[in-house]
Design an enzyme around this catalytic site. Structure first.
Site, mmCIF file in Angstrom:
data_model
loop_
_atom_site.group_PDB
_atom_site.id
_atom_site.type_symbol
_atom_site.label_atom_id
_atom_site.label_comp_id
_atom_site.label_asym_id
_atom_site.label_seq_id
_atom_site.Cartn_x
_atom_site.Cartn_y
_atom_site.Cartn_z
ATOM 1 N N HIS A 247 -10.210 2.798 -0.911
ATOM 2 C CA HIS A 247 -10.397 2.413 0.486
ATOM 3 C C HIS A 247 -11.196 1.113 0.495
ATOM 4 C CE1 HIS A 247 -9.994 4.440 4.636
ATOM 5 N NE2 HIS A 247 -8.817 4.360 4.057
ATOM 6 N N HIS B 246 0.817 -1.207 0.000
ATOM 7 C CA HIS B 246 0.000 0.000 0.000
ATOM 8 C C HIS B 246 0.855 1.264 0.000
ATOM 9 C CE1 HIS B 246 -3.889 1.933 0.571
ATOM 10 N NE2 HIS B 246 -3.343 2.726 1.463
#
Length: 719
Positions: free
Chosen positions: A93, A47
C-alpha cells in the site's frame, strides 16, 4: 447525470496508452462510455493486471507437496498437517501511504486481513515491511509516525498480533515510501473458499460496509509515478474502520459454516469492478449488476463512482439461492449490509445497469484474463565495480556506529506500538529473529519472517533476489522451523525503463532459483511498480515473506546465551564487505558487489541447525552487520557480555551468506562439532559469553553502554 465526453485528455488521465485505447475500440466496436473507460482503466492498470510482470511471474516455482493453493487466489494456502492449513499473503500500500500515511497504512493492513479471511481462515499473525527516506528529509518524520500509527491502530483494534517485520531508511525512498503488509490465518485444509463463480442465474451479493466516494480511482493512482500534483491524489486514498472489519470477518466465517457460499472475493483494488470481474472470469461466467441496489453512504453516486470506489470492509459473494434467507440473517445479526446486487449470466458479458439504464456492456473476459500483457525491453544490470580499499577500524567504534543508526538500532519504539500478544498464542515477539506463534489447540508452532536487502538487489539483482529468499530461510531455520513457502512483494520503479525492468527480471531469476533450491515455493504475492517521484526510482525492493513449521514433537530454538557458553560460527567466512552495512553507515559508501549466495550451503547449514536443535541454547543467522552485530544482538537479548577472538574488520563486519552463530555449553559444543563433521558443515569456536563487556579482538566496551546506544537510536530520531 450526463457522462463526460471521451477526450484524449480524459483517456490519458485514466492511464490508458493510445495503443490500449485502440484495442478498447476494437473490442467494443464503438467508443466506450465514461463508466466503461473507468472500468478498463481499473482492470488494465499495472496494479490489477500485472501486464508488465506476468511473463516473468510465470517462471517462479509455485508447486510442492505442501501447497494446497498457489498464486491466483486471494491468498496462498499451505498444508501444515493434521488437516490444517496456513493461509497467507503480502501486499503493498505504497502510494496511498505516501499521500495519507495513517489511512494508507491502516487500509493496507485491512486489505491483507480480508485476503486471508476471504479464504475461510481466521487471521492469527501480521507483519509489515516499511521503507522510508532519510530521517532528516522534511517528510520522513510525519510518514513514519503516520504509517506506524496506522498499522498499529488497525491491527490492534482488529485483534491480530504483529509478530515481525522490517524497517529501513534510505534516500531512495524520500519521495516514495514502501508499506508492505503481511497476514496469515489458519483454516481447515478441506474448508478453503475460492473466488471462482459457478452456476448461471445465482445471486451476486454485496456484503459489509456501505460504498462511498473514498478511494475512487485508487488502483489507477497506484500504477502511476508521483509528481508535483501529489496533493491532488489525496481523495484516492480509502478510509478504514477496523471494528467494521472485525464484524465482517466474524459474519463471513459464520456464513461459511452454513454452506451458502459458492464463491467469495473481497473488494480491494478497483472495488466492485475487480471483485465482480475476477469472480466471473475464474468461473467462466458473465455478471450483471444493478447499481441502484448497492448500499451507499453518499447521495447521487454515479455508476462510475460506485464501480471504482475502494471503500473498505466490503465483500462480494455468489450464494446458493436456497440459503439466501439464512445468509441474510447472519449479516443482519452482525449489523452489516446484505444486498443482492446482480446475478451470474451465461454470456461473456459485464453488464452494468443503473435505474434501468445501461452504463456498461462489455466482454468480461477482455477485462481480466485477456488484459494486455507486455514483454517490456530490459537490460541486464551491469556487473558491479570492484570494491575499493576499506580501511581497518576499531571494531567497537564500527559496532557503535551500526547500533546507533536508525537502520540497525533496536526497533522497540515501533513494535511497542503494536499488540504482539493478542490471542495469547505468541511465543516469540518482535525484536530478535523470526516471530513464532502456537497453532491454537495443538503442539505445533508457526514461524514468520520478512526479508530483503535492497542495496544487494541494486548492485546485483540475481544474487540480491537469491539472498532475500536465503535470509528468510535462515531466519526460520534459526528458530528451528522448517521453511514451508513464501509470498513476495516486488517493489520496483518504472518498468518502461529497460534498466528498471532489468532489475525486476534479475531479481525474479534469483528468487526463483532460491525458492526451488530451498523448497520454498511462492504461493501468493503482489507487484508494485512505478514507485518513482519526478523520475527518481526507489531501490529495487523485492520483499520476501516466509512461513515455517515447528512440528508438535520439535522444540523451537528460542533460548538465550548463558554465562560460560561458547560462541560457535556456522559457515564459511571470507570477509565480504561489498554493499555492507559497515560501508553504508561508517564510510557512507555503497560500492562493490552483493555477496554471492551458495544455495547448496544454505540448505546444508539450515538443515544442520534444525536437526541439532537439542544442543543449541541460542541461535541467530548472520546478515547485515555480519558477525559483530549478530553477536551483540544475541548478547543484548541474553543480558550477558560476549568476547570474540577476531578483531579484523572483514571477519567482524563481512556479510558472507549461509552463516549462523550458536551459543552452546562445552559438552553441547563438542556434540555439535561431531555432527558438523558428519554433515560436511564448517563449524568453529570464535568466542564465549560471559561478564558485562562486549570485546572484539583487543577492543571492548560495556554491554550497558552499547545497549543504551542500541535502544535509543530510533526513539531519539522519531519519538
Amino acid at each position: 447525470m450526463t457522462e463526460p465526453a471521451i477526450t484524449e485528455d480524459l483517456i490519458e488521465a485514466h492511464g490508458i496508452k493510445p495503443d490500449e485505447y485502440a484495442e478498447i475500440l476494437n473490442i467494443l466496436g464503438r467508443e466506450p462510455s465514461f463508466t466503461e473507460l473507468g472500468i478498463f482503466s481499473a482492470m488494465w492498470n499495472e496494479h490489477c493486471s500485472y501486464k508488465s510482470s506476468k511473463k516473468w511471474l510465470r517462471t517462479l516455482p509455485t508447486d510442492g507437496p505442501q501447497v494446497i493453493c498457489g498464486p491466483g487466489e486471494n491468498a496462498g494456502v499451505v498444508d501444515i498437517g493434521d488437516g490444517q492449513a496456513v493461509v497467507f499473503k503480502m501486499e503493498s500500500h505504497n502510494h496511498p501511504s505516501y499521500i495519507e500515511p495513517y489511512q494508507g497504512a491502516a487500509t493496507g493492513v485491512g486489505g491483507i486481513l480480508r485476503d486471508v479471511f476471504t479464504m475461510g481462515a481466521r487471521p492469527v499473525a501480521a507483519m509489515n515491511a516499511l521503507s522510508f527516506g532519510r530521517p532528516d528529509h522534511p517528510r520522513t518524520r510525519a510518514l513514519v509516525h503516520g504509517v506506524v500509527e496506522g498499522v498499529g491502530g488497525y491491527g490492534n483494534a482488529f485483534g491480530v498480533p504483529t509478530v515481525g517485520g522490517e524497517l529501513r531508511f534510505h534516500t531512495a525512498y524520500d519521495g516514495n515510501c514502501l508499506v508492505n503488509a503481511f497476514a496469515a490465518g489458519l483454516a481447515d485444509a478441506d474448508k478453503i473458499f475460492y473466488s471462482a463463480a459457478s452456476g448461471v442465474g445465482r445471486p451476486v451479493v454485496y456484503l459489509g460496509a456501505k460504498t462511498g466516494r473514498d478511494g475512487v480511482g485508487g488502483a489507477t493512482m497506484a500504477s502511476a509515478e508521483f509528481d508535483e500534483t501529489i496533493e491532488e491524489k489525496r481523495p484516492t486514498v480509502q478510509v478504514g474502520d477496523p471494528f467494521t472489519e472485525k464484524r465482517l470477518m466474524e459474519a463471513c466465517l459464520e456464513l461459511m459454516q452454513t454452506g451458502a457460499v459458492i464463491s467469495i472475493q473481497d473488494m480491494g483494488a478497483a472495488g466492485l469492478t475487480c471483485s465482480a470481474v475476477e469472480m466471473g472470469d475464474k468461473g467462466g461466467l458473465g455478471v450483471r449488476l444493478d447499481l441502484e441496489k448497492v448500499p451507499t453512504r453518499e447521495e447521487n453516486m454515479t455508476a462510475y463512482e460506485m464501480m471504482l470506489s475502494e471503500s473498505q470492509e466490503r465483500m462480494l459473494m455468489v450464494l446458493d439461492p436456497a440459503k439466501e434467507a439464512e445468509a441474510k440473517a447472519v449479516f443482519d445479526k452482525w449489523d452489516l449490509d446484505f444486498a443482492i446486487v446482480g446475478e451470474t449470466i451465461a454470456e461473456d458479458r459485464f453488464l452494468i445497469m443503473h435505474h434501468g439504464e445501461v452504463k456498461a456492456d462489455m466482454p468480461l473476459t477482455k477485462l481480466s484474463g485477456s488484459a494486455p500483457e507486455y514483454d517490456r525491453p530490459w537490460e541486464p544490470t551491469p556487473p558491479a565495480e570492484p570494491l575499493g580499499d576499506v580501511p581497518e577500524i576499531d571494531p567497537v567504534d564500527g559496532l557503535k556506529a551500526l547500533l546507533s543508526s536508525v537502520n540497525y538500532g533496536a526497533r522497540t519504539w515501533v513494535y511497542e506500538q503494536y499488540d504482539s500478544q493478542v490471542m495469547a498464542d505468541t511465543v516469540a515477539t518482535p525484536g530478535f529473529g523470526a516471530g513464532v506463534i502456537r497453532v491454537h489447540g495443538t503442539d505445533k508452532m508457526l514461524a514468520f519472517t520478512s526479508d530483503v536487502t535492497p542495496r544487494y538487489v541494486r548492485a546485483n539483482p540475481v544474487e540480491g533476489g537469491k539472498q532475500a529468499v536465503a535470509e528468510a530461510y535462515r531466519n526460520l531455520s534459526a528458530v528451528g522451523a522448517l521453511p514451508l513457502a513464501t509470498t513476495d512483494n516486488l517493489n520496483f520503479g518504472n518498468p518502461e525503463k529497460p534498466a528498471i525492468m532489468g532489475q525486476f527480471v534479475g531479481a525474479i531469476q534469483g528468487i526463483g532459483a532460491a525458492c526451488s533450491a530451498l523448497d520454498m515455493p511462492i504461493v501468493s504475492g503482489n507487484v508494485s511498480l512505478y514507485n518513482e517521484t519526478d523520475g527518481t526510482g526507489i531501490l529495487p525492493t523485492p520483499t520476501i515473506g516466509a512461513v515455517g513449521l515447528i512440528a508438535a514433537d520439535e522444540t523451537p530454538i528460542l533460548g538465550r546465551a548463558r554465562e560460560g557458553d561458547l560462541l560457535l560460527l556456522v559457515g564459511e567466512t571470507t570477509g565480504h564487505l561489498g554493499q555492507s552495512a559497515l560501508l553504508a553507515e561508517v564510510f557512507n559508501r555503497e560500492d562493490g558487489d552483493a555477496p554471492a549466495v551458495d544455495l547448496e550451503a544454505e540448505r546444508r547449514n539450515g538443515t544442520f541447525i534444525r536437526e541439532n536443535r537439542d544442543w543449541i541454547a541460542a541461535c541467530s543467522d548472520l546478515a547485515d552487520g555480519g558477525l559483530a552485530l549478530a553477536a551483540f544482538e544475541m548478547a543484548h537479548a541474553s543480558g550477558i557480555g560476549v568476547q570474540i577472538d577476531a578483531g579484523d574488520t572483514p571477519t567482524l563486519f563481512g556479510e558472507d551468506q549461509a552463516r549462523y552463530i550458536i551459543a552452546a555449553g562445552f559438552d553441547a559444543a563438542e556434540a555439535l562439532m561431531i555432527a558438523a563433521g558428519q554433515a560436511g558443515v564448517r563449524l568453529q569456536t570464535i568466542g564465549r559469553f560471559g561478564g558485562t563487556a562486549v570485546q572484539l579482538g583487543h577492543s571492548q566496551a560495556s554491554l550497558g553502554e552499547l545497549r543504551l546506544a542500541y535502544e535509543g537510536a530510533l526513539a531519539e530520531a522519531f519519538a
